[in-house]
Design a protein around this motif. Structure first.
Motif, PDB file in Angstrom:
ATOM      1  N   ALA A  35       8.100  -3.286  -7.968  1.00  0.00           N
ATOM      2  CA  ALA A  35       7.418  -2.236  -7.220  1.00  0.00           C
ATOM      3  C   ALA A  35       6.945  -1.167  -8.201  1.00  0.00           C
ATOM      4  CB  ALA A  35       8.345  -1.620  -6.171  1.00  0.00           C
ATOM      5  N   ARG A  36       5.779  -0.621  -7.921  1.00  0.00           N
ATOM      6  CA  ARG A  36       5.200   0.397  -8.786  1.00  0.00           C
ATOM      7  C   ARG A  36       4.801   1.608  -7.974  1.00  0.00           C
ATOM      8  NH1 ARG A  36      -0.818  -0.217 -10.630  1.00  0.00           N
ATOM      9  NH2 ARG A  36      -0.526   2.025 -10.478  1.00  0.00           N
ATOM     10  N   ARG A  37       4.806   2.764  -8.587  1.00  0.00           N
ATOM     11  CA  ARG A  37       4.246   3.932  -7.939  1.00  0.00           C
ATOM     12  C   ARG A  37       2.742   3.760  -7.825  1.00  0.00           C
ATOM     13  NH1 ARG A  37       6.804   9.390 -10.617  1.00  0.00           N
ATOM     14  NH2 ARG A  37       8.809   9.341  -9.523  1.00  0.00           N
ATOM     15  N   THR A  38       2.171   4.239  -6.713  1.00  0.00           N
ATOM     16  CA  THR A  38       0.727   4.140  -6.559  1.00  0.00           C
ATOM     17  C   THR A  38       0.027   5.125  -7.476  1.00  0.00           C
ATOM     18  OG1 THR A  38       0.834   5.691  -4.720  1.00  0.00           O
ATOM     19  CG2 THR A  38       0.831   3.338  -4.189  1.00  0.00           C
ATOM     20  N   THR A  39       0.622   6.278  -7.647  1.00  0.00           N
ATOM     21  CA  THR A  39       0.062   7.311  -8.521  1.00  0.00           C
ATOM     22  C   THR A  39       1.213   8.030  -9.188  1.00  0.00           C
ATOM     23  OG1 THR A  39      -1.654   7.649  -6.857  1.00  0.00           O
ATOM     24  CG2 THR A  39      -1.534   9.263  -8.636  1.00  0.00           C
ATOM     25  N   SER A  40       1.058   8.352 -10.434  1.00  0.00           N
ATOM     26  CA  SER A  40       2.100   9.068 -11.147  1.00  0.00           C
ATOM     27  C   SER A  40       2.442  10.364 -10.425  1.00  0.00           C
ATOM     28  CB  SER A  40       1.629   9.376 -12.573  1.00  0.00           C
ATOM     29  OG  SER A  40       2.622  10.083 -13.268  1.00  0.00           O
TER      30      SER A  40
ATOM     31  N   GLY B 220      -7.198  -2.072  -9.787  1.00  0.00           N
ATOM     32  CA  GLY B 220      -6.723  -1.420  -8.597  1.00  0.00           C
ATOM     33  C   GLY B 220      -5.228  -1.232  -8.628  1.00  0.00           C
ATOM     34  N   GLN B 221      -4.641  -1.084  -7.439  1.00  0.00           N
ATOM     35  CA  GLN B 221      -3.226  -0.803  -7.372  1.00  0.00           C
ATOM     36  C   GLN B 221      -2.399  -2.061  -7.156  1.00  0.00           C
ATOM     37  OE1 GLN B 221      -2.512   2.186  -4.457  1.00  0.00           O
ATOM     38  NE2 GLN B 221      -3.869   3.658  -5.375  1.00  0.00           N
ATOM     39  N   GLN B 222      -3.071  -3.224  -7.143  1.00  0.00           N
ATOM     40  CA  GLN B 222      -2.349  -4.465  -6.923  1.00  0.00           C
ATOM     41  C   GLN B 222      -1.311  -4.698  -8.000  1.00  0.00           C
ATOM     42  OE1 GLN B 222      -2.393  -5.743  -3.900  1.00  0.00           O
ATOM     43  NE2 GLN B 222      -3.080  -7.768  -4.438  1.00  0.00           N
ATOM     44  N   VAL B 223      -0.207  -5.297  -7.595  1.00  0.00           N
ATOM     45  CA  VAL B 223       0.815  -5.743  -8.529  1.00  0.00           C
ATOM     46  C   VAL B 223       0.911  -7.256  -8.375  1.00  0.00           C
ATOM     47  CG1 VAL B 223       3.201  -5.567  -9.239  1.00  0.00           C
ATOM     48  CG2 VAL B 223       2.066  -3.583  -8.249  1.00  0.00           C
TER      49      VAL B 223
ATOM     50  N   SER C  97       3.447   4.096 -14.404  1.00  0.00           N
ATOM     51  CA  SER C  97       4.350   5.185 -14.780  1.00  0.00           C
ATOM     52  C   SER C  97       5.793   4.680 -14.806  1.00  0.00           C
ATOM     53  CB  SER C  97       4.222   6.357 -13.816  1.00  0.00           C
ATOM     54  OG  SER C  97       4.505   5.932 -12.495  1.00  0.00           O
ATOM     55  N   ASN C  98       6.087   3.739 -13.961  1.00  0.00           N
ATOM     56  CA  ASN C  98       7.405   3.120 -13.959  1.00  0.00           C
ATOM     57  C   ASN C  98       7.325   1.787 -13.244  1.00  0.00           C
ATOM     58  OD1 ASN C  98       7.243   3.730 -11.247  1.00  0.00           O
ATOM     59  ND2 ASN C  98       9.243   4.712 -11.100  1.00  0.00           N
TER      60      ASN C  98
ATOM     61  N   GLY D 194       0.031   4.377   5.326  1.00  0.00           N
ATOM     62  CA  GLY D 194       0.166   3.462   4.206  1.00  0.00           C
ATOM     63  C   GLY D 194      -1.000   2.499   4.168  1.00  0.00           C
ATOM     64  N   GLU D 195      -0.748   1.312   3.612  1.00  0.00           N
ATOM     65  CA  GLU D 195      -1.818   0.311   3.458  1.00  0.00           C
ATOM     66  C   GLU D 195      -2.308  -0.263   4.775  1.00  0.00           C
ATOM     67  OE1 GLU D 195      -0.691  -2.736   0.351  1.00  0.00           O
ATOM     68  OE2 GLU D 195       1.247  -1.800   0.764  1.00  0.00           O
ATOM     69  N   ILE D 196      -1.395  -0.402   5.753  1.00  0.00           N
ATOM     70  CA  ILE D 196      -1.723  -1.164   6.961  1.00  0.00           C
ATOM     71  C   ILE D 196      -1.304  -0.404   8.217  1.00  0.00           C
ATOM     72  CG2 ILE D 196      -1.706  -3.452   5.875  1.00  0.00           C
ATOM     73  CD1 ILE D 196       1.216  -3.704   6.972  1.00  0.00           C
TER      74      ILE D 196
END
Lengths: 115, 112
Positions: free
Chosen positions: B90-95, B1-4, B30-31, A58-60
Motif C-alpha cells: 500500500a502506498r500513500r496517494t500523496t505525500s 498515475g497512482q496505480q500500484v 513517500s513510503n 475515495g476511488e469508488i
C-alpha cells in the motif's frame, strides 16, 4: 483486530434495498476508512474520514454514502443496493499509537451479497 | 498515475521454497506498507518502509525499498504453511496525506 468491530458480519439483501454497514473502534483513532474487496482487485477505497467533521470520497464512492456519528463510529450506506455491490467490505482505522501513525487496523469484514 | 502494480497475482510454492512478491510504481513513493491477509481473515499490518534502499527483516520475511523509491519487495525464506495468504502493498496517494492505495495483492499457496 478486536478493537475494530463491524456489524453485520454477513448480509444477504435484494436489489433496491437500503443497507447500512456499521463500524466501531475503541482505539481512539481519528482516521477511519471503508474499503471493498473483490477477487483480483485488491482493496479499493470507498470513503474516508480524518475526523468527525471531515468526510472524503475515495476511488469508488458512487452508490455509497457514509456517516461519521462520532470519533468511534463510521457507517457505510448503500442507498439502493445492486448486485455488483456484492463484495467483502472492510472498515479500517489509523491514528496516533505507540507505533507508526500510518498503520491501518482493519475490522473483521462484512460479506454482503445483493441478489 | 497512482496505480500500484503488484506481481505475481498468484504463486504456488512447495513448503521450504522461497517466495517473493513485488510492488512497482511509476512515481516516487513517500513510503510503502505491507499487509498480510490470511484466508477468511482481514488485512494485518506487517511493516512500513520509508527510506531509500531500506531493508527490514522479520524472522523469515525480508522487506526492501528500492533506491529510487519506486519499487518494493517482500521475500519469504523457506516458506511454511503458516505463510499462506494474500500479501498487499500500500502506498500513500500523496505525500503528507493518510489516504492509501493498495496493490492488487499476491495470493500465496504453500503445498506441504
Amino acid at each position: 483486530d478486536a478493537d475494530v468491530t463491524q456489524t453485520p458480519r454477513n448480509r444477504i439483501t435484494k436489489t433496491g434495498k437500503r443497507i447500512m454497514l456499521e463500524c466501531s473502534q475503541t482505539k481512539g483513532h481519528d482516521r477511519m476508512y471503508w474499503y471493498r474487496q473483490d477477487p483480483g482487485l485488491g482493496l479499493r477505497l470507498i470513503y474516508y474520514s480524518f475526523d468527525v467533521k471531515d468526510i472524503n470520497k475515495g476511488e469508488i464512492s458512487d452508490g455509497y454514502s457514509v456517516s461519521r456519528q462520532a470519533q468511534a463510529k463510521f457507517s457505510l450506506s448503500l442507498e439502493s443496493a445492486i448486485p455488483n455491490q456484492t463484495a467483502l467490505y472492510f472498515c479500517a482505522t489509523s491514528g496516533r499509537t505507540s507505533g507508526s501513525t500510518d498503520t491501518q487496523y482493519f475490522g473483521p469484514g462484512t460479506r454482503l451479497t445483493v441478489l | 498515475g497512482q496505480q500500484v502494480m503488484q506481481i505475481p497475482q498468484y504463486q504456488h510454492v512447495q513448503e521450504g521454497e522461497d517466495f517473493t512478491t513485488y510492488c512497482n510504481s511509476s512515481t516516487t513513493l513517500s513510503n510503502i506498507q505491507w499487509y498480510k491477509q490470511r484466508p477468511g481473515g482481514h488485512p494485518v499490518f506487517l511493516i512500513q518502509l520509508v527510506k531509500s534502499g531500506e531493508v527490514k527483516k522479520q524472522k523469515r520475511l525480508t522487506f526492501q525499498f528500492g533506491e529510487a523509491k519506486k519499487n518494493s519487495s517482500l521475500h519469504i525464506t523457506a516458506t511454511q504453511t503458516t505463510d499462506v495468504g494474500t500479501y498487499f502493498c500500500a502506498r500513500r496517494t500523496t505525500s503528507g496525506t493518510y489516504k492509501y492505495i493498495f496493490g492488487t495483492g499476491t495470493r500465496l499457496k504453500v503445498l506441504a
